[in-house]
Every structure is written in C-alpha cells, then in structure tokens.
Design a protein around this motif. Structure first.
Motif, PDB file in Angstrom:
ATOM      1  N   LYS B  36       0.656  -1.134   0.152  1.00 34.93           N
ATOM      2  CA  LYS B  36       0.092  -0.054  -0.008  1.00 34.93           C
ATOM      3  C   LYS B  36       0.701   1.238  -0.087  1.00 34.93           C
ATOM      4  O   LYS B  36       1.908   1.388   0.853  1.00 34.93           O
ATOM      5  CB  LYS B  36      -0.994   0.123   1.343  1.00 34.93           C
ATOM      6  CG  LYS B  36      -1.827   1.197   1.421  1.00 34.93           C
ATOM      7  CD  LYS B  36      -2.657   1.240   2.705  1.00 34.93           C
ATOM      8  CE  LYS B  36      -3.395   2.243   2.849  1.00 34.93           C
ATOM      9  NZ  LYS B  36      -4.295   2.293   4.024  1.00 34.93           N
ATOM     10  N   ASP B  38       0.641   5.286   0.493  1.00 37.53           N
ATOM     11  CA  ASP B  38      -0.322   6.246   0.932  1.00 37.53           C
ATOM     12  C   ASP B  38      -0.050   7.441   0.358  1.00 37.53           C
ATOM     13  O   ASP B  38       0.782   7.646  -0.810  1.00 37.53           O
ATOM     14  CB  ASP B  38      -0.049   6.469   2.460  1.00 37.53           C
ATOM     15  CG  ASP B  38       1.128   6.933   3.047  1.00 37.53           C
ATOM     16  OD1 ASP B  38       1.587   6.603   4.107  1.00 37.53           O
ATOM     17  OD2 ASP B  38       2.093   7.401   2.215  1.00 37.53           O
ATOM     18  N   SER B  39      -0.865   8.489   0.711  1.00 35.88           N
ATOM     19  CA  SER B  39      -0.760   9.854   0.009  1.00 35.88           C
ATOM     20  C   SER B  39       0.628  10.622   0.273  1.00 35.88           C
ATOM     21  O   SER B  39       0.838  11.448  -0.689  1.00 35.88           O
ATOM     22  CB  SER B  39      -1.700  10.894   0.685  1.00 35.88           C
ATOM     23  OG  SER B  39      -1.603  11.038   1.971  1.00 35.88           O
ATOM     24  N   GLU B  82     -13.477   2.383   3.777  1.00 33.66           N
ATOM     25  CA  GLU B  82     -13.330   3.305   4.734  1.00 33.66           C
ATOM     26  C   GLU B  82     -12.490   4.417   3.958  1.00 33.66           C
ATOM     27  O   GLU B  82     -11.756   4.112   3.125  1.00 33.66           O
ATOM     28  CB  GLU B  82     -12.563   3.007   6.024  1.00 33.66           C
ATOM     29  CG  GLU B  82     -13.312   2.092   6.893  1.00 33.66           C
ATOM     30  CD  GLU B  82     -12.877   1.887   8.224  1.00 33.66           C
ATOM     31  OE1 GLU B  82     -11.822   2.389   8.595  1.00 33.66           O
ATOM     32  OE2 GLU B  82     -13.324   0.919   8.861  1.00 33.66           O
ATOM     33  N   LEU B  83     -12.575   5.810   4.553  1.00 29.70           N
ATOM     34  CA  LEU B  83     -11.776   6.851   3.883  1.00 29.70           C
ATOM     35  C   LEU B  83     -10.636   6.446   3.993  1.00 29.70           C
ATOM     36  O   LEU B  83      -9.663   6.949   2.841  1.00 29.70           O
ATOM     37  CB  LEU B  83     -12.353   7.965   4.404  1.00 29.70           C
ATOM     38  CG  LEU B  83     -13.863   8.709   4.228  1.00 29.70           C
ATOM     39  CD1 LEU B  83     -13.957  10.020   5.320  1.00 29.70           C
ATOM     40  CD2 LEU B  83     -14.159   9.038   2.973  1.00 29.70           C
ATOM     41  N   GLY B  84      -9.926   5.885   4.761  1.00 29.51           N
ATOM     42  CA  GLY B  84      -8.617   5.733   5.183  1.00 29.51           C
ATOM     43  C   GLY B  84      -8.023   4.681   4.110  1.00 29.51           C
ATOM     44  O   GLY B  84      -6.857   4.512   4.066  1.00 29.51           O
ATOM     45  N   ASP B  85      -8.808   4.045   3.558  1.00 26.32           N
ATOM     46  CA  ASP B  85      -8.385   2.840   2.595  1.00 26.32           C
ATOM     47  C   ASP B  85      -7.854   3.526   1.404  1.00 26.32           C
ATOM     48  O   ASP B  85      -7.474   2.929   0.502  1.00 26.32           O
ATOM     49  CB  ASP B  85      -9.485   2.007   2.220  1.00 26.32           C
ATOM     50  CG  ASP B  85      -9.826   1.322   3.544  1.00 26.32           C
ATOM     51  OD1 ASP B  85     -11.028   0.688   3.635  1.00 26.32           O
ATOM     52  OD2 ASP B  85      -8.888   1.097   4.470  1.00 26.32           O
ATOM     53  N   SER B  86      -8.364   4.919   1.136  1.00 26.46           N
ATOM     54  CA  SER B  86      -7.718   5.693  -0.120  1.00 26.46           C
ATOM     55  C   SER B  86      -6.324   5.617  -0.194  1.00 26.46           C
ATOM     56  O   SER B  86      -5.656   6.087   0.660  1.00 26.46           O
ATOM     57  CB  SER B  86      -8.331   7.114  -0.126  1.00 26.46           C
ATOM     58  OG  SER B  86      -9.676   7.118  -0.194  1.00 26.46           O
ATOM     59  N   ALA B  87      -5.747   5.048  -1.192  1.00 27.30           N
ATOM     60  CA  ALA B  87      -4.196   4.841  -1.485  1.00 27.30           C
ATOM     61  C   ALA B  87      -4.015   4.122  -2.765  1.00 27.30           C
ATOM     62  O   ALA B  87      -4.972   3.928  -3.608  1.00 27.30           O
ATOM     63  CB  ALA B  87      -3.851   4.027  -0.533  1.00 27.30           C
ATOM     64  N   THR B 110      -9.917   5.275  -4.505  1.00 26.55           N
ATOM     65  CA  THR B 110     -10.445   6.555  -4.030  1.00 26.55           C
ATOM     66  C   THR B 110     -11.590   6.238  -3.333  1.00 26.55           C
ATOM     67  O   THR B 110     -12.812   5.679  -4.301  1.00 26.55           O
ATOM     68  CB  THR B 110     -10.636   7.601  -4.935  1.00 26.55           C
ATOM     69  OG1 THR B 110      -9.326   7.851  -5.472  1.00 26.55           O
ATOM     70  CG2 THR B 110     -10.846   8.971  -4.204  1.00 26.55           C
TER      71      THR B 110
END
Lengths: 111, 112
Positions: B36, B38-39, B82-87, B110
């Motif tokens: 994964k 991340d941003s 969940e929002l935090g899964d955006s990656a 997203t």
C-alpha cells in the motif's frame, strides 16, 4: 527496529551534478538493500541493490555506498540528468522477503 | 507483454462498499505481494504469498482479504471500505522469497 530512515525528503540538483540520498537502519538482520526508482503513475522499479558484505556497488552512473558498522547506506547518482527526476526509495529486506521501505526522496534535476 | 498486471487501474467508490483488485504475473514467479502506498508515497507491505501459502500478514484490518487461486494470481478484496483506505495498491512478484521484486503499475483506490 524495523524502520529504514531516508533523507532528504526532496532534492533539487542541476543537470550534470551529483545526487546523494542517504538511508539508515537499525536491524542487523537485514540481508539485502535495494534502491527503487518510481516515476509518476508507475510502480517502483529496481535500480541497484547491495548485500551487507560489500561496501560499494556501481552500475553506470549509480553507486551504492554501504557502511555496515554505521548501519547506513547511500545512493549516488553521478552526472544527474533531467530523466533521473523521480522518487527514489531505499529499502531493506527482512524475514520472508519482506521489504521495508524508506520514506522516499523526490529528486528533481534542473536542465 | 506486461509482467505484473493489475486491474482496475483506477477505482472510485463510496464508503461502506466492497471492492476487489486483481493481480496477475506472467513471470513464472513463486511469490506475490500486496503493498500500500499512501498519500505521502510511503510504501508498506500488506501481504505476501509463496506458492499460494500466506507468508506475511502485516497488521492489516481483517476487512482486507487476499486470495491466491494459483501462483500467477493474487487478488485483494476489501470489505466495508473506509476513507482511510484511499491509496495506491501495488501488486508485486518475485522468483522466491529472496528474489528481486517486480511491481505492477498500481491501482489507485479513492473512497468518497
């Protein structure tokens, strides 16, 4: 102990200059230290790698220097070119082939 | 011919949905991974499989479930997004547990 710390976070170098990126680790059980290059929208690709029994490895313009006693290693890019502009990651391999990556360095080479 | 291919390349979905990302490698490798990014571009391993056997399962929520139907495929299913899964999720493969990793081009998820 499983971390790999990389610096700097970003680097701007003039064309023809030397780019130097540094990494440090704690775990002496790491057995392989690769560097990956990532262009926007692409996956990381292996650039060059070294094992801890070697102090230096050179491939073309790219050189890894490895200091086992200091638990540090670095990537030197000689004669940096605009095409080298990318994000660079150091990494260290742990148990089960697990690669632990540094935080990445965004390199920009100005023409 | 792409060595490690992932689908889809982009995925936009709502919170609470379930989605899957597929990965295939044609390199004949025994080991496959999910990473994964991340941003902040930090890359972290999630899972690895060797000969279809789970080797590494990092501290990933059990909403994430990998499945390896054969050595050439490793899919990632995510429940209740969940929002935090955006990656960006990267699949990779290597000849074995000590081999060089070859990464796919990534799947950008997203969650809205």
């Amino acid at each position: 102990q499983q971390q790999v710390k990389q610096s700097p976070q970003s680097l701007i170098v003039q064309k023809g200059g030397i780019s130097i990126i540094n990494c440090a680790y704690e775990n002496t059980a790491f057995d392989y230290f690769p560097w990956y290059q990532q262009f926007p929208g692409k996956g990381p690709a292996l650039l060059i790698a070294i094992r801890p029994d070697v102090s230096e490895k050179k491939e073309g313009r790219f050189t890894i220097s490895f200091n086992k006693s200091a638990k540090q290693f670095s990537l030197h890019i000689m004669d940096s070119q605009p095409g080298d502009s990318a994000t660079y990651f150091c990494a260290a391999r742990s148990f089960g082939g697990k690669l632990i990556f540094g935080q990445g360095t965004e390199l920009s080479v100005k023409p | 011919d792409t060595a490690v291919s992932q689908t889809p390349k982009y995925l936009v979905t709502q919170m609470g949905n379930d989605k899957s990302i597929k990965c295939e490698q044609n390199l004949g490798h025994d080991t496959m991974y999910w990473y994964k990014q991340d941003s902040k571009k930090f890359l972290k391993i999630m899972f690895s499989y060797n000969n279809k056997e789970l080797i590494i399962n990092e501290t990933v929520p059990n909403r994430f479930s990998p499945k390896s139907p054969d050595k050439a495929h490793l899919n990632l299913h995510i429940n209740s997004l969940e929002l935090g899964d955006s990656a960006v999720y990267f699949c990779a493969s290597s000849q074995d547990l000590s081999g060089e990793l070859f990464f796919g081009e990534g799947s950008r998820l997203t969650v809205l």
